[in-house]
Write a protein that holds these residues in place. Sequence first.
Motif, PDB file in Angstrom:
ATOM      1  N   ARG A 143       0.852  -1.191   0.000  1.00 58.16           N
ATOM      2  CA  ARG A 143       0.000   0.000   0.000  1.00 58.16           C
ATOM      3  C   ARG A 143       0.883   1.234   0.000  1.00 58.16           C
ATOM      4  N   LEU A 144       0.349   2.331  -0.485  1.00 55.43           N
ATOM      5  CA  LEU A 144       1.072   3.596  -0.544  1.00 55.43           C
ATOM      6  C   LEU A 144       0.381   4.633   0.327  1.00 55.43           C
ATOM      7  N   ASP A 145       1.134   5.267   1.198  1.00 55.04           N
ATOM      8  CA  ASP A 145       0.662   6.442   1.951  1.00 55.04           C
ATOM      9  C   ASP A 145      -0.567   6.188   2.816  1.00 55.04           C
ATOM     10  N   THR A 146      -0.792   4.954   3.242  1.00 64.58           N
ATOM     11  CA  THR A 146      -1.940   4.714   4.119  1.00 64.58           C
ATOM     12  C   THR A 146      -1.556   4.798   5.598  1.00 64.58           C
ATOM     13  N   ALA A 147      -0.255   4.777   5.893  1.00 63.58           N
ATOM     14  CA  ALA A 147       0.192   4.823   7.289  1.00 63.58           C
ATOM     15  C   ALA A 147       1.556   5.515   7.352  1.00 63.58           C
ATOM     16  N   PHE A 148       1.611   6.746   6.838  1.00 66.21           N
ATOM     17  CA  PHE A 148       2.909   7.417   6.761  1.00 66.21           C
ATOM     18  C   PHE A 148       3.506   7.639   8.142  1.00 66.21           C
ATOM     19  N   ARG A 149       2.745   8.231   9.067  1.00 63.85           N
ATOM     20  CA  ARG A 149       3.293   8.498  10.395  1.00 63.85           C
ATOM     21  C   ARG A 149       3.708   7.206  11.089  1.00 63.85           C
ATOM     22  N   ARG A 150       2.896   6.176  10.984  1.00 65.03           N
ATOM     23  CA  ARG A 150       3.269   4.893  11.591  1.00 65.03           C
ATOM     24  C   ARG A 150       4.554   4.359  10.985  1.00 65.03           C
ATOM     25  N   THR A 151       4.754   4.569   9.687  1.00 68.93           N
ATOM     26  CA  THR A 151       5.964   4.088   9.028  1.00 68.93           C
ATOM     27  C   THR A 151       7.198   4.809   9.548  1.00 68.93           C
ATOM     28  N   ILE A 152       7.153   6.139   9.620  1.00 72.37           N
ATOM     29  CA  ILE A 152       8.336   6.855  10.082  1.00 72.37           C
ATOM     30  C   ILE A 152       8.588   6.592  11.569  1.00 72.37           C
ATOM     31  N   GLU A 153       7.530   6.455  12.340  1.00 68.40           N
ATOM     32  CA  GLU A 153       7.712   6.152  13.762  1.00 68.40           C
ATOM     33  C   GLU A 153       8.267   4.749  13.953  1.00 68.40           C
ATOM     34  N   ALA A 154       7.863   3.809  13.107  1.00 63.79           N
ATOM     35  CA  ALA A 154       8.419   2.461  13.183  1.00 63.79           C
ATOM     36  C   ALA A 154       9.893   2.451  12.782  1.00 63.79           C
ATOM     37  N   CYS A 155      10.251   3.292  11.795  1.00 61.29           N
ATOM     38  CA  CYS A 155      11.657   3.406  11.412  1.00 61.29           C
ATOM     39  C   CYS A 155      12.499   3.953  12.572  1.00 61.29           C
ATOM     40  N   ALA A 156      11.883   4.784  13.404  1.00 54.52           N
ATOM     41  CA  ALA A 156      12.603   5.391  14.533  1.00 54.52           C
ATOM     42  C   ALA A 156      12.655   4.484  15.750  1.00 54.52           C
ATOM     43  N   ALA A 157      11.835   3.447  15.770  1.00 57.65           N
ATOM     44  CA  ALA A 157      11.713   2.594  16.953  1.00 57.65           C
ATOM     45  C   ALA A 157      12.806   1.532  16.983  1.00 57.65           C
ATOM     46  N   ARG A 158      14.030   1.996  17.155  1.00 61.65           N
ATOM     47  CA  ARG A 158      15.164   1.084  17.264  1.00 61.65           C
ATOM     48  C   ARG A 158      16.134   1.641  18.290  1.00 61.65           C
ATOM     49  N   GLU A 159      17.100   0.844  18.679  1.00 59.12           N
ATOM     50  CA  GLU A 159      18.000   1.241  19.769  1.00 59.12           C
ATOM     51  C   GLU A 159      18.770   2.512  19.448  1.00 59.12           C
ATOM     52  N   SER A 160      19.223   2.635  18.218  1.00 59.81           N
ATOM     53  CA  SER A 160      19.964   3.821  17.796  1.00 59.81           C
ATOM     54  C   SER A 160      19.308   4.379  16.540  1.00 59.81           C
ATOM     55  N   THR A 161      18.962   5.664  16.550  1.00 53.97           N
ATOM     56  CA  THR A 161      18.282   6.247  15.403  1.00 53.97           C
ATOM     57  C   THR A 161      18.659   7.702  15.240  1.00 53.97           C
ATOM     58  N   TRP A 162      18.549   8.195  14.016  1.00 53.08           N
ATOM     59  CA  TRP A 162      18.774   9.607  13.727  1.00 53.08           C
ATOM     60  C   TRP A 162      17.449  10.345  13.563  1.00 53.08           C
ATOM     61  N   ILE A 163      16.331   9.652  13.827  1.00 58.00           N
ATOM     62  CA  ILE A 163      15.003  10.235  13.652  1.00 58.00           C
ATOM     63  C   ILE A 163      14.493  10.724  15.007  1.00 58.00           C
ATOM     64  N   ASN A 164      14.469  12.032  15.199  1.00 61.42           N
ATOM     65  CA  ASN A 164      13.935  12.590  16.438  1.00 61.42           C
ATOM     66  C   ASN A 164      12.536  13.145  16.199  1.00 61.42           C
ATOM     67  N   ALA A 165      11.965  13.754  17.205  1.00 61.25           N
ATOM     68  CA  ALA A 165      10.594  14.255  17.083  1.00 61.25           C
ATOM     69  C   ALA A 165      10.481  15.340  16.017  1.00 61.25           C
ATOM     70  N   GLU A 166      11.509  16.160  15.866  1.00 61.15           N
ATOM     71  CA  GLU A 166      11.481  17.225  14.866  1.00 61.15           C
ATOM     72  C   GLU A 166      11.511  16.645  13.453  1.00 61.15           C
ATOM     73  N   ILE A 167      12.284  15.600  13.269  1.00 64.07           N
ATOM     74  CA  ILE A 167      12.312  14.918  11.972  1.00 64.07           C
ATOM     75  C   ILE A 167      10.924  14.362  11.651  1.00 64.07           C
ATOM     76  N   VAL A 168      10.295  13.720  12.614  1.00 67.12           N
ATOM     77  CA  VAL A 168       8.954  13.170  12.402  1.00 67.12           C
ATOM     78  C   VAL A 168       7.994  14.279  12.001  1.00 67.12           C
ATOM     79  N   ARG A 169       8.039  15.398  12.717  1.00 69.01           N
ATOM     80  CA  ARG A 169       7.135  16.515  12.403  1.00 69.01           C
ATOM     81  C   ARG A 169       7.371  17.035  10.995  1.00 69.01           C
ATOM     82  N   LEU A 170       8.613  17.261  10.636  1.00 67.39           N
ATOM     83  CA  LEU A 170       8.925  17.829   9.332  1.00 67.39           C
ATOM     84  C   LEU A 170       8.489  16.917   8.186  1.00 67.39           C
ATOM     85  N   TYR A 171       8.761  15.620   8.319  1.00 66.77           N
ATOM     86  CA  TYR A 171       8.427  14.718   7.217  1.00 66.77           C
ATOM     87  C   TYR A 171       6.925  14.460   7.135  1.00 66.77           C
ATOM     88  N   CYS A 172       6.237  14.526   8.260  1.00 67.99           N
ATOM     89  CA  CYS A 172       4.773  14.438   8.189  1.00 67.99           C
ATOM     90  C   CYS A 172       4.215  15.673   7.487  1.00 67.99           C
TER      91      CYS A 172
END
Length: 212
Positions: A63-92
Amino acid sequence: MARLTHRELLWAYANGIFPMARAADDPEIGWYDPDPRGVLPLEAFHVPRSLAKKTRAGRYEIRLDTAFRRTIEACAARESTWINAEIVRLYCELHEAGYAHSVEAWDAQGLAGGLYGVRLGAAFFGESMFALRPDASKTALVHLVARLIAGGFTLLDTQMATDHMLRFGAVEIPRGEYRRRLARALRGEAKFLDADPAAVAAALDGLLARRT
């Protein structure tokens, strides 16, 4: 200090720059312009035999674009990540403006994996991937490349040529060459959501038929 806007982020991409935070809990964003730069040539993309077989089997619904925020938040849900809250906001914000997209792999249990990225002209900038089930993100990547080929894209930017991307044909090129390719891609036009379904299916068949 004024917060960054998605328009400033688009300007950065158009100039070969992308943002990363040092950690999820770091509120600051750094800007990067690596040399060499990782790209994945669409004409050289290859799918390992085992993945091609699993993709043909259709284990995941794409599917395309049906869960964008969930996708970026899942990408961030790891022990080490470069995705902070500001990144999530900007890309949303970019997603809401029509410039950022998610390619998602779903199964009976729900969202199994996927990826997200940014498009400008005929360039697509891959950002991050995640998988909750085997090969979910890899399947999403194969479908992404088929859509880019069908839609007339000429550049798939991976930022860095990681070991994971090298398996699919990613290469490193000098910064100057990257900027030349980027400039050409930005002058082009391509389709993403509105790519012809028959052309996407044909491109997918072509990718899965390649011998690797």
